[in-house]
Each structure stands twice: as structure tokens, then as C-alpha cells.
Design a protein around this motif. Structure first.
Motif, PDB file in Angstrom:
ATOM      1  N   TYR A  19      14.827  10.795   6.186  1.00 60.46           N
ATOM      2  CA  TYR A  19      13.916   9.649   6.159  1.00 60.46           C
ATOM      3  C   TYR A  19      13.459   9.333   4.737  1.00 60.46           C
ATOM      4  O   TYR A  19      13.177   8.184   4.401  1.00 60.46           O
ATOM      5  CB  TYR A  19      12.688   9.929   7.020  1.00 60.46           C
ATOM      6  CG  TYR A  19      12.931   9.872   8.514  1.00 60.46           C
ATOM      7  CD1 TYR A  19      14.107   9.327   9.035  1.00 60.46           C
ATOM      8  CD2 TYR A  19      12.007  10.377   9.403  1.00 60.46           C
ATOM      9  CE1 TYR A  19      14.328   9.289  10.392  1.00 60.46           C
ATOM     10  CE2 TYR A  19      12.217  10.335  10.773  1.00 60.46           C
ATOM     11  CZ  TYR A  19      13.391   9.792  11.258  1.00 60.46           C
ATOM     12  OH  TYR A  19      13.606   9.745  12.598  1.00 60.46           O
TER      13      TYR A  19
ATOM     14  N   ASP B 133       5.684  -7.765  16.119  1.00 59.79           N
ATOM     15  CA  ASP B 133       5.426  -6.503  15.431  1.00 59.79           C
ATOM     16  C   ASP B 133       4.794  -5.544  16.447  1.00 59.79           C
ATOM     17  O   ASP B 133       3.728  -5.817  16.983  1.00 59.79           O
ATOM     18  CB  ASP B 133       4.473  -6.751  14.263  1.00 59.79           C
ATOM     19  CG  ASP B 133       4.045  -5.473  13.553  1.00 59.79           C
ATOM     20  OD1 ASP B 133       4.451  -4.372  13.979  1.00 59.79           O
ATOM     21  OD2 ASP B 133       3.280  -5.574  12.575  1.00 59.79           O
TER      22      ASP B 133
ATOM     23  N   PHE C  98       3.446  -1.720  13.560  1.00 62.37           N
ATOM     24  CA  PHE C  98       3.851  -0.953  12.385  1.00 62.37           C
ATOM     25  C   PHE C  98       2.645  -0.749  11.472  1.00 62.37           C
ATOM     26  O   PHE C  98       1.929  -1.700  11.136  1.00 62.37           O
ATOM     27  CB  PHE C  98       4.955  -1.675  11.612  1.00 62.37           C
ATOM     28  CG  PHE C  98       6.278  -1.696  12.328  1.00 62.37           C
ATOM     29  CD1 PHE C  98       6.825  -0.537  12.845  1.00 62.37           C
ATOM     30  CD2 PHE C  98       6.980  -2.882  12.476  1.00 62.37           C
ATOM     31  CE1 PHE C  98       8.047  -0.555  13.504  1.00 62.37           C
ATOM     32  CE2 PHE C  98       8.196  -2.912  13.125  1.00 62.37           C
ATOM     33  CZ  PHE C  98       8.731  -1.747  13.639  1.00 62.37           C
TER      34      PHE C  98
ATOM     35  N   LYS D 250       2.493   0.830   4.865  1.00 63.12           N
ATOM     36  CA  LYS D 250       3.062   1.939   4.102  1.00 63.12           C
ATOM     37  C   LYS D 250       2.380   2.059   2.738  1.00 63.12           C
ATOM     38  O   LYS D 250       1.738   1.137   2.260  1.00 63.12           O
ATOM     39  CB  LYS D 250       4.567   1.733   3.918  1.00 63.12           C
ATOM     40  CG  LYS D 250       5.339   1.612   5.220  1.00 63.12           C
ATOM     41  CD  LYS D 250       6.779   1.199   4.997  1.00 63.12           C
ATOM     42  CE  LYS D 250       7.586   2.270   4.347  1.00 63.12           C
ATOM     43  NZ  LYS D 250       9.034   1.926   4.271  1.00 63.12           N
TER      44      LYS D 250
ATOM     45  N   THR E  74       7.295   9.882   4.814  1.00 58.91           N
ATOM     46  CA  THR E  74       8.267   8.800   4.709  1.00 58.91           C
ATOM     47  C   THR E  74       7.560   7.477   4.473  1.00 58.91           C
ATOM     48  O   THR E  74       7.907   6.713   3.560  1.00 58.91           O
ATOM     49  CB  THR E  74       9.113   8.712   5.989  1.00 58.91           C
ATOM     50  OG1 THR E  74       9.719   9.979   6.229  1.00 58.91           O
ATOM     51  CG2 THR E  74      10.190   7.653   5.855  1.00 58.91           C
ATOM     52  N   CYS E  75       6.554   7.190   5.306  1.00 54.44           N
ATOM     53  CA  CYS E  75       5.779   5.946   5.156  1.00 54.44           C
ATOM     54  C   CYS E  75       4.652   6.105   4.149  1.00 54.44           C
ATOM     55  O   CYS E  75       4.031   5.109   3.767  1.00 54.44           O
ATOM     56  CB  CYS E  75       5.213   5.518   6.511  1.00 54.44           C
ATOM     57  SG  CYS E  75       6.454   5.139   7.761  1.00 54.44           S
TER      58      CYS E  75
ATOM     59  N   ARG F   8      -1.464   9.226   9.363  1.00 54.15           N
ATOM     60  CA  ARG F   8      -1.281   8.716  10.722  1.00 54.15           C
ATOM     61  C   ARG F   8      -2.570   8.857  11.523  1.00 54.15           C
ATOM     62  O   ARG F   8      -3.123   9.954  11.625  1.00 54.15           O
ATOM     63  CB  ARG F   8      -0.176   9.485  11.452  1.00 54.15           C
ATOM     64  CG  ARG F   8       1.225   9.082  11.096  1.00 54.15           C
ATOM     65  CD  ARG F   8       2.212   9.651  12.113  1.00 54.15           C
ATOM     66  NE  ARG F   8       2.088  11.093  12.206  1.00 54.15           N
ATOM     67  CZ  ARG F   8       2.895  11.944  11.585  1.00 54.15           C
ATOM     68  NH1 ARG F   8       3.854  11.494  10.814  1.00 54.15           N
ATOM     69  NH2 ARG F   8       2.736  13.238  11.715  1.00 54.15           N
TER      70      ARG F   8
ATOM     71  N   HIS G 167       5.885   8.476  14.031  1.00 53.43           N
ATOM     72  CA  HIS G 167       6.982   7.907  13.240  1.00 53.43           C
ATOM     73  C   HIS G 167       8.180   7.716  14.144  1.00 53.43           C
ATOM     74  O   HIS G 167       8.672   8.667  14.769  1.00 53.43           O
ATOM     75  CB  HIS G 167       7.342   8.824  12.076  1.00 53.43           C
ATOM     76  CG  HIS G 167       8.312   8.215  11.115  1.00 53.43           C
ATOM     77  ND1 HIS G 167       7.913   7.487  10.012  1.00 53.43           N
ATOM     78  CD2 HIS G 167       9.670   8.205  11.102  1.00 53.43           C
ATOM     79  CE1 HIS G 167       8.980   7.072   9.357  1.00 53.43           C
ATOM     80  NE2 HIS G 167      10.061   7.486  10.006  1.00 53.43           N
TER      81      HIS G 167
ATOM     82  N   THR H 258      13.503   3.038  13.871  1.00 53.97           N
ATOM     83  CA  THR H 258      13.069   2.005  12.926  1.00 53.97           C
ATOM     84  C   THR H 258      12.591   2.581  11.601  1.00 53.97           C
ATOM     85  O   THR H 258      12.379   1.841  10.644  1.00 53.97           O
ATOM     86  CB  THR H 258      11.934   1.166  13.540  1.00 53.97           C
ATOM     87  OG1 THR H 258      10.820   2.034  13.846  1.00 53.97           O
ATOM     88  CG2 THR H 258      12.397   0.481  14.803  1.00 53.97           C
ATOM     89  N   ASN H 259      12.380   3.923  11.566  1.00 54.09           N
ATOM     90  CA  ASN H 259      11.930   4.595  10.353  1.00 54.09           C
ATOM     91  C   ASN H 259      10.564   4.082   9.896  1.00 54.09           C
ATOM     92  O   ASN H 259      10.309   3.972   8.695  1.00 54.09           O
ATOM     93  CB  ASN H 259      12.959   4.442   9.229  1.00 54.09           C
ATOM     94  CG  ASN H 259      12.849   5.564   8.204  1.00 54.09           C
ATOM     95  OD1 ASN H 259      12.334   6.640   8.502  1.00 54.09           O
ATOM     96  ND2 ASN H 259      13.315   5.310   6.995  1.00 54.09           N
ATOM     97  N   ARG H 260       9.695   3.782  10.853  1.00 59.44           N
ATOM     98  CA  ARG H 260       8.333   3.332  10.561  1.00 59.44           C
ATOM     99  C   ARG H 260       7.354   4.016  11.509  1.00 59.44           C
ATOM    100  O   ARG H 260       7.699   4.356  12.653  1.00 59.44           O
ATOM    101  CB  ARG H 260       8.208   1.814  10.738  1.00 59.44           C
ATOM    102  CG  ARG H 260       8.932   0.982   9.699  1.00 59.44           C
ATOM    103  CD  ARG H 260       8.243   0.997   8.347  1.00 59.44           C
ATOM    104  NE  ARG H 260       6.876   0.497   8.404  1.00 59.44           N
ATOM    105  CZ  ARG H 260       6.538  -0.790   8.322  1.00 59.44           C
ATOM    106  NH1 ARG H 260       7.484  -1.715   8.209  1.00 59.44           N
ATOM    107  NH2 ARG H 260       5.272  -1.167   8.346  1.00 59.44           N
ATOM    108  N   CYS H 261       6.126   4.201  11.048  1.00 58.32           N
ATOM    109  CA  CYS H 261       5.072   4.712  11.913  1.00 58.32           C
ATOM    110  C   CYS H 261       4.488   3.558  12.725  1.00 58.32           C
ATOM    111  O   CYS H 261       4.266   2.468  12.192  1.00 58.32           O
ATOM    112  CB  CYS H 261       3.982   5.377  11.085  1.00 58.32           C
ATOM    113  SG  CYS H 261       4.443   7.001  10.441  1.00 58.32           S
TER     114      CYS H 261
END
Length: 556
Positions: free
Chosen positions: A212, A359, A362, A365, A396-397, A401, A407, A411-414
Motif C-alpha cells: 500500500y 463518495d 473516504f 489523506k 498508507t493514507c 482512523r 482501510h 480502493t486503497n483508501r480509508c
């Protein structure tokens, strides 16, 4: 990283202290006695002079144990140069203090300007920061970095602190180092980077974090081995699966010795990994899709438009033409049912478009809270109590959190209130689109049930039509699946719990009571839960003391 007789040549373990755990049974521990803190025990009897040889022995012991006052006394007697002395294995007292994570001793060494980057006099030539990484001492590493030690310091094998953290599976330390700016592209003298080592040691979560964070899972080392080769050698099935799901995860890729991941796993007699590789080969050579309930419910792994496009094409190119040309002309007497079908179809497509395009929640970041948390990590008392103040950081982000966020691997997003990734809407189901997803399920269920009824009616009253029969079988299967999804999604909405929380409740402490059993602190009753689900009231959040509030809390 080449394999010879089940061992690695040039395997750069840091430090090579013993055949056992480096912290439990290090060799080279000098003989010692209990130092009284005043130095009188080390004076020659009769003369009253200090026995320097005895003090020199003791400096290694007290530094290893983290005894600050004896360390200070010995340095007062022998001078700061004693910290540059080496034991029989070539290690200094600074190395031992770093290995134990004794931050108070390390801060004292910083204060007196001790040589913090001194390499060991042995084959590895490790610096104290490398030893601190062995046991994942984030606070000790942070102290050394603040004192000016390079974050990319290398030992004689070319290993950096990040590579050492990967070797020993210290996920949080690896995230901390990357957050501090450690170079990702650095490799050791055999061409292995942190991802290679994490895969070789079978550290699945760390492997996922490194991917990631930008590591290339297809990068080869000096022996032509990519991380998948090394994961096959580790025998860790989860790590192997993770790497196979990445683009370019080729199980038949040969290294310089003509070994493939499949061949390496078979040579090590890893039955689970070998079986998994065989199943992958069967899927690739089979013309028929595998019958997998998980794939049916949640779609294939990875971000693919296959399920989403199948839904659209099957509905628009088969379902609606069959309805218009083979059903509608013969069922005009069912006017109200047709009106209901048209209205439901409009609602279903509207909710699908909203769930697909919206959305899902998300989280932003690169937030300041993340950097603030990293700067303060060395001063958290929770480290001493066995708790992890970095557990809510996403490296990663680069954010902190909030509870209920997760995460998403695809989509590789929180995502706020992460539920799951649904390939049939080609989007994550989260806080902002979950109500549209549920309404889409209802619309799809009504559409399928109406279609099932029409197929039954046409089959009963008209000659058999193979197109309708095939369509009816497919719709029947998806009716069953959609009903199950609708039921469970509704049940979770009524109880204010997500799919992720329900399936992984054992991972989250906030979902456990005092006895360690499942307890949902967000359940406010059916009415309030549904109001929150459909955004008719603010979501309830769990504060740091366990009470319910409407504000977010972070660890900073």
C-alpha cells in the motif's frame, strides 16, 4: 536471496546474538555482580581505588538492564569513552541499551553526546538504531533519530532500519519509519528490500502495508526472486494469497536458478501453499467458473469491473429485451404489476447510480493529526503497558482512523463506517452510500421476484421457451443471493453494525465487553439505528472513556 540447505546465504539478521531470541539469550553477556549505585563495590580493598576492569565489565550489564544511575556512576568514573568500548562480540553498551529499548538511558547518552552511530566490531557492523529495530522499540528509534542518527543508516549487509523492521515483522515501526521519510527503494547487498524480507518471513500484515505504501511486488532481487518467490519459501498462505492477488503475481515466474514459486513451495513440502497454487492453475485452465459462495456474494477479489458490467449487460441486453418481447405482449392483463415493475426499476437504477458514483465516505489523506501523533509517539506511556498508540494510524493514507473506519484493500483508501467493497456497484459501501446500497438491494430483489413470477406464469400457460427457462434459472439463483444480502444488510442496519464489524468483531476491542464477549455499544434501538442509517440523525461515536458521544476522538 538464494536458498541453500534450507538456509539463506548472507541472511542479514540483526543482531546475530545467539541461536535463540536476540533479547532472551544474547551471547557475550559479560560476567557481572550487583552494582550498589555508589561505586564502592568496585573499589580495590585496602586502596580504595576504583577497579576499572570491574566497572568496564559492569557497564555492559547495567546498560542492558536499563539501570540509569549505575550507568551514570560508571561514566563519571571512567569517562564517556567507556561507551565506545566493545564486549567480546564487538558490541557497545549503547547497542545493549537500544536493544532493550531503555529510553531513559538513551536520552542520557544523547545528553552527554555519546557516539550514537558507532558500528559494532563484527561481521554485521550494526549500529544501535538497528538493534532498537530488532524488538520494534519505536520510542528508542525516535530518540536516536531526533539526536541526528540517519534514518537510512546501513550495516555491513546494506540493511537499513526499515529493512530490519521488516525482517522482524515490526509493522508499526515500519509504518513509523516510512512516515518519518525512510527511503523505500533501498535494498541490501543481495538486492532485497523491505517487501522481500516481509514476504520471506511471512509477515502478511506488514507485506500489505508495504504494498500500500508504494513497494513494487514485482521487483526482483539479485537472484531474480520477487516477493512471491520468498513468500512461497515462508510457507505463509495468507502472504502468498496477498501477493497472488496483486497485478503481475505470476506463480510460474522463474528466478535465476529456474525455480518458480510453485517449485519452491513443493520443495519445502508446504501442502497448503501447494494446494492453493494448484487451485489457481485449475481456475486459469478451466473454461467453467468455479462455484464459490464468497465470490457470488462479494464478487471476485481485486478492483475489477467484471461483476459490475455483468450486472448491467445481463439486465439491459437480456432481462429487459426478454421482458418487452416475450413477456409483456402476453401479460397485458397484469397492468398494476407492470406499473409496479417500471416504478421499481426506476428506483433501482437511481439507487445503483447513486451507490456507484457517490463518495462512500473516504477520509481525507495526509492530515496534520498523523504527523502530530508520530512526533509524540516516543512519549506515550501506553508502550510500557503493552498497548499500541499507533494502532489507529493508517500509514498508507497518513491519517488517524476514527473508530469504525477501515482501510479498504481494493480502493486503497480509508472509509468512514466501512462495510465492505461490493464489485456489483464497483464501489465501497460506507457511511455516505450505504442507504442507497440497501435500497438498490430492495429494488433488485423486487425485480428478480417479479421476473421469477413472469417466468413461472409463461411456462405454465404457454409453450416452453428455452430462453425464458435459462433466464429463470439464473434469476432464481440471484434471487436467493439478493434475498440473503438484503436480509443481512437490513439486520445490520437495525442493529447499527457493519459487515466488517460483524465478521471481524474479535479484532476490535470496542466491540467487546469486560468478559471479552461481543457487545455493540452503538446499538440505540431499532428506530434510532434506522434514523442514523438513513442520515436522519448524527452518527453516534465511542469516546475514549467508553461512553457514547456525537464527536470524533483521536489518539492525539
Amino acid at each position: 536471496m538464494v536458498m541453500v540447505d534450507n538456509e539463506t546465504t548472507g541472511y542479514s539478521t540483526i543482531p546475530l546474538l545467539s541461536s535463540d531470541s536476540p533479547i532472551k539469550a544474547p551471547i557475550g553477556t559479560p560476567s557481572h555482580h550487583e552494582h550498589d549505585g555508589k561505586g564502592d563495590c568496585c573499589k580495590n580493598p585496602g586502596t580504595g581505588t576504583v577497579d576499572q576492569a570491574k566497572l568496564l565489565e559492569d557497564i555492559f550489564h547495567v546498560a542492558k538492564q536499563g539501570f540509569l544511575i549505575p550507568v551514570q556512576d560508571i561514566i563519571d568514573n571512567l569517562g564517556i569513552s567507556v561507551l565506545s568500548q566493545f564486549d567480546k562480540d564487538g558490541n557497545t553498551p549503547i547497542h545493549w541499551a537500544a536493544l532493550g529499548g531503555h529510553t531513559h538511558v538513551l536520552r542520557y547518552f544523547v545528553q552527554i553526546k555519546a557516539p550514537l552511530e558507532i558500528p559494532a566490531k563484527n561481521q554485521l557492523g550494526a549500529q544501535p538504531i538497528h538493534w532498537a529495530c530488532v524488538n520494534g522499540h519505536v520510542s528508542a528509534v525516535d530518540i536516536l533519530l531526533q539526536a541526528g542518527v540517519s534514518i537510512d543508516s546501513v550495516d555491513n549487509k546494506g540493511c537499513t532500519p526499515l529493512i530490519i523492521a521488516a525482517q522482524y515483522g515490526k509493522t508499526m515501526l515500519a509504518g513509523f519509519l516510512m512516515g518519518k521519510g525512510a527511503r523505500l527503494q533501498v535494498v541490501d547487498k543481495e538486492g532485497d528490500n523491505a517487501l522481500h524480507w516481509a514476504a520471506f518471513k511471512g509477515h502478511c500484515e506488514l507485506t500489505r502495508l508495504l504494498i500500500y505504501s508504494g513497494f513494487n511486488p514485482k521487483q526482483k532481487d539479485n537472484f531474480g526472486q520477487c516477493p512471491l518467490h520468498l513468500a512461497a519459501l515462508s510457507g505463509d498462505l495468507m502472504t502468498v494469497k496477498l501477493l497472488c492477488e496483486q497485478d503481475g503475481g505470476d506463480i510460474d515466474l522463474e528466478d535465476h536458478n529456474n525455480n518458480t514459486p510453485v517449485k519452491l513451495a513443493k520443495g519445502r513440502k508446504y501442502a497448503e501453499v501447494t494446494g492453493y497454487f494448484d487451485s489457481l492453475k485449475n481456475k486459469r485452465t478451466s473454461y467453467l467458473p468455479a462455484f464459490d459462495f464468497k465470490t457470488i456474494f462479494f464478487g471476485p477479489p481485486g478492483k475489477t469491473k467484471g461483476a459490475f458490467m455483468f450486472l448491467i449487460l445481463a439486465t439491459c441486453c437480456y432481462g429487459y429485451p426478454a421482458y418487452l418481447f416475450k413477456v409483456l405482449p402476453y401479460t397485458m392483463d397484469f397492468q398494476y404489476l407492470h406499473i409496479l415493475f417500471v416504478l421499481n426499476t426506476a428506483m433501482m437504477w437511481y439507487c445503483l447510480i447513486k451507490a456507484h458514483n457517490l463518495d462512500p465516505g473516504f477520509l481525507p489523506k495526509n492530515v496534520d493529526e498523523y504527523d502530530q501523533a508520530l512526533r509524540q509517539v516516543a512519549y506515550y506511556d501506553e508502550w510500557k503497558q503493552g498497548q499500541n498508540p499507533l494502532s489507529r494510524l493508517c500509514h498508507t493514507c497518513r491519517l488517524v482512523r476514527p473508530l469504525r473506519a477501515k482501510h479498504c484493500r481494493v480502493t486503497n483508501r480509508c472509509v468512514k463506517h466501512f462495510d465492505h467493497y461490493c464489485p456489483y456497484i464497483y464501489n465501497v459501501v460506507g457511511y455516505k452510500n450505504r442507504h442507497y446500497f440497501l435500497l438498490f438491494l430492495y429494488g433488485m430483489l423486487v425485480t428478480l421476484l417479479t421476473g421469477d413470477y413472469f417466468v413461472w406464469y409463461m411456462t405454465k400457460h404457454f409453450p416452453l421457451d428455452i430462453i425464458l427457462v435459462v433466464g429463470g434459472v439464473i434469476m432464481g439463483m440471484f434471487t436467493f443471493v439478493t434475498f440473503g444480502l438484503s436480509f443481512f444488510t437490513t439486520y445490520q442496519a437495525l442493529n447499527n453494525v457493519t459487515t466488517n464489524e460483524r465478521l471481524n468483531a474479535n479484532r476490535y476491542e470496542y466491540l467487546k465487553d469486560g468478559n471479552g464477549k461481543f457487545h455493540n455499544p452503538f446499538d440505540q434501538g431499532v428506530v434510532k439505528n434506522m434514523k442514523e442509517f438513513f442520515h436522519l440523525k448524527q452518527p453516534m461515536e465511542l469516546s475514549s472513556d467508553g461512553s457514547i458521544s456525537s464527536t470524533q476522538h483521536s489518539i492525539v
